[in-house]
Design a protein around this motif. Structure first.
Motif, PDB file in Angstrom:
ATOM      1  N   PHE A  33     -38.355  27.838  86.017  1.00  0.00           N
ATOM      2  CA  PHE A  33     -39.411  29.018  85.327  1.00  0.00           C
ATOM      3  C   PHE A  33     -40.239  29.251  86.049  1.00  0.00           C
ATOM      4  N   LYS A  34     -40.397  28.510  87.842  1.00  0.00           N
ATOM      5  CA  LYS A  34     -41.150  29.648  88.938  1.00  0.00           C
ATOM      6  C   LYS A  34     -40.448  30.404  89.874  1.00  0.00           C
ATOM      7  N   GLN A  35     -41.461  31.265  90.489  1.00  0.00           N
ATOM      8  CA  GLN A  35     -40.946  31.973  91.727  1.00  0.00           C
ATOM      9  C   GLN A  35     -40.980  31.237  93.221  1.00  0.00           C
ATOM     10  N   THR A  36     -41.658  29.328  93.529  1.00  0.00           N
ATOM     11  CA  THR A  36     -41.879  29.144  94.141  1.00  0.00           C
ATOM     12  C   THR A  36     -40.877  27.827  94.701  1.00  0.00           C
ATOM     13  N   SER A  37     -40.332  26.752  95.471  1.00  0.00           N
ATOM     14  CA  SER A  37     -40.442  26.747  95.595  1.00  0.00           C
ATOM     15  C   SER A  37     -40.605  25.303  97.139  1.00  0.00           C
ATOM     16  N   GLN A  38     -40.810  23.984  97.347  1.00  0.00           N
ATOM     17  CA  GLN A  38     -41.388  23.172  97.934  1.00  0.00           C
ATOM     18  C   GLN A  38     -40.751  21.945  98.958  1.00  0.00           C
ATOM     19  N   GLY A  39     -40.682  22.584  99.715  1.00  0.00           N
ATOM     20  CA  GLY A  39     -39.358  21.012 100.495  1.00  0.00           C
ATOM     21  C   GLY A  39     -39.957  21.101 102.081  1.00  0.00           C
ATOM     22  N   LEU A  53     -37.428  41.787  91.134  1.00  0.00           N
ATOM     23  CA  LEU A  53     -36.479  41.228  89.820  1.00  0.00           C
ATOM     24  C   LEU A  53     -35.208  42.177  90.426  1.00  0.00           C
ATOM     25  N   PHE A  54     -34.946  43.004  90.804  1.00  0.00           N
ATOM     26  CA  PHE A  54     -33.372  42.835  90.996  1.00  0.00           C
ATOM     27  C   PHE A  54     -32.695  42.993  92.001  1.00  0.00           C
ATOM     28  N   LYS A  55     -33.715  43.224  93.079  1.00  0.00           N
ATOM     29  CA  LYS A  55     -33.331  43.130  94.403  1.00  0.00           C
ATOM     30  C   LYS A  55     -34.118  41.985  94.600  1.00  0.00           C
ATOM     31  N   GLN A  56     -34.455  40.644  94.654  1.00  0.00           N
ATOM     32  CA  GLN A  56     -35.193  39.883  94.912  1.00  0.00           C
ATOM     33  C   GLN A  56     -34.823  39.620  96.814  1.00  0.00           C
ATOM     34  N   GLU A  57     -35.925  39.193  97.470  1.00  0.00           N
ATOM     35  CA  GLU A  57     -35.989  38.834  98.616  1.00  0.00           C
ATOM     36  C   GLU A  57     -36.944  36.568  98.785  1.00  0.00           C
ATOM     37  N   TYR A 142     -30.509  28.907  94.294  1.00  0.00           N
ATOM     38  CA  TYR A 142     -30.623  30.012  94.130  1.00  0.00           C
ATOM     39  C   TYR A 142     -29.604  30.502  93.247  1.00  0.00           C
ATOM     40  N   TYR A 143     -28.644  30.668  93.919  1.00  0.00           N
ATOM     41  CA  TYR A 143     -27.261  31.314  94.208  1.00  0.00           C
ATOM     42  C   TYR A 143     -26.812  30.109  92.270  1.00  0.00           C
ATOM     43  N   GLN A 144     -26.932  29.179  92.197  1.00  0.00           N
ATOM     44  CA  GLN A 144     -26.155  28.877  91.156  1.00  0.00           C
ATOM     45  C   GLN A 144     -27.046  28.944  90.086  1.00  0.00           C
ATOM     46  N   GLN A 145     -28.515  28.996  90.425  1.00  0.00           N
ATOM     47  CA  GLN A 145     -29.482  29.414  89.008  1.00  0.00           C
ATOM     48  C   GLN A 145     -28.997  31.188  88.270  1.00  0.00           C
ATOM     49  N   ALA A 146     -28.709  31.877  89.626  1.00  0.00           N
ATOM     50  CA  ALA A 146     -28.364  33.498  89.550  1.00  0.00           C
ATOM     51  C   ALA A 146     -27.043  33.409  88.176  1.00  0.00           C
TER      52      ALA A 146
END
Length: 165
Positions: A33-39, A53-57, A142-146
């Motif tokens: 639910f967030k657009q941020t991940s920590q590693g 939104l449509f072309k994410q980076e 990212y792709y799995q969530q998409a």
């Protein structure tokens, strides 16, 4: 010298744990639910901040200084991505149709090979690059969530239509 790492994630977990010789060396915490991940891996920390939104980076930030260290752009077919770092460009791609193998490579060749399913896998690399280990797992997640979002967007309306008639 070739190095093999392992990664694990619980069935409903958003955290990838990374192991070397069965000892935890890092983790990647994603959020649906967030657009941020920590590693973090070793002593290095990174933040992955996705925008658009449509072309994410996704911008990759040093976790300590919060300064940009790279950028990820995604392919339209959800099978490739490009990682732009200050000193080089690295490509990410799925290596098989079932999306259980993927790799990172640059103009000199293969850098890392990943394999796995949703809850565990391996990472083979000639040289351990902490940022690329985390980035390789981040893009896969990212792709799995998409894919899940596309599945829900397509099949929920069909399901509602079928069961409301």
């Amino acid at each position: 010298m070739k190095k093999t790492l392992n990664w694990k994630r619980g069935t409903f977990s958003t955290t990838y744990r990374i192991f070397s010789d069965e000892q935890a060396i890092g983790e990647l915490q994603n959020s649906a639910f967030k657009q941020t991940s920590q590693g973090s891996i070793g002593r290095k920390k990174y933040t992955f901040r996705t925008k658009g939104l449509f072309k994410q980076e996704t911008q990759i930030l040093d976790g300590n200084s919060n300064k940009p260290v790279g950028n990820i752009t995604y392919g339209s077919m959800m099978t490739k991505a490009t990682i732009q770092l200050p000193d080089r460009t690295v490509s990410w791609k799925y290596d098989n149709r079932w999306q259980t193998r993927w790799s990172l490579f640059d103009e000199q060749g293969s850098l890392m090979k990943f394999a796995g399913r949703s809850t565990k896998g391996t990472i083979d690399c000639e040289e351990l690059d902490e940022l690329l280990v985390l980035t390789g797992l981040f893009i896969t997640n990212y792709y799995q969530q998409a894919m899940i979002a596309v599945f829900v967007a397509v099949f929920i309306p069909i399901w509602v239509t079928v069961f409301n008639n």
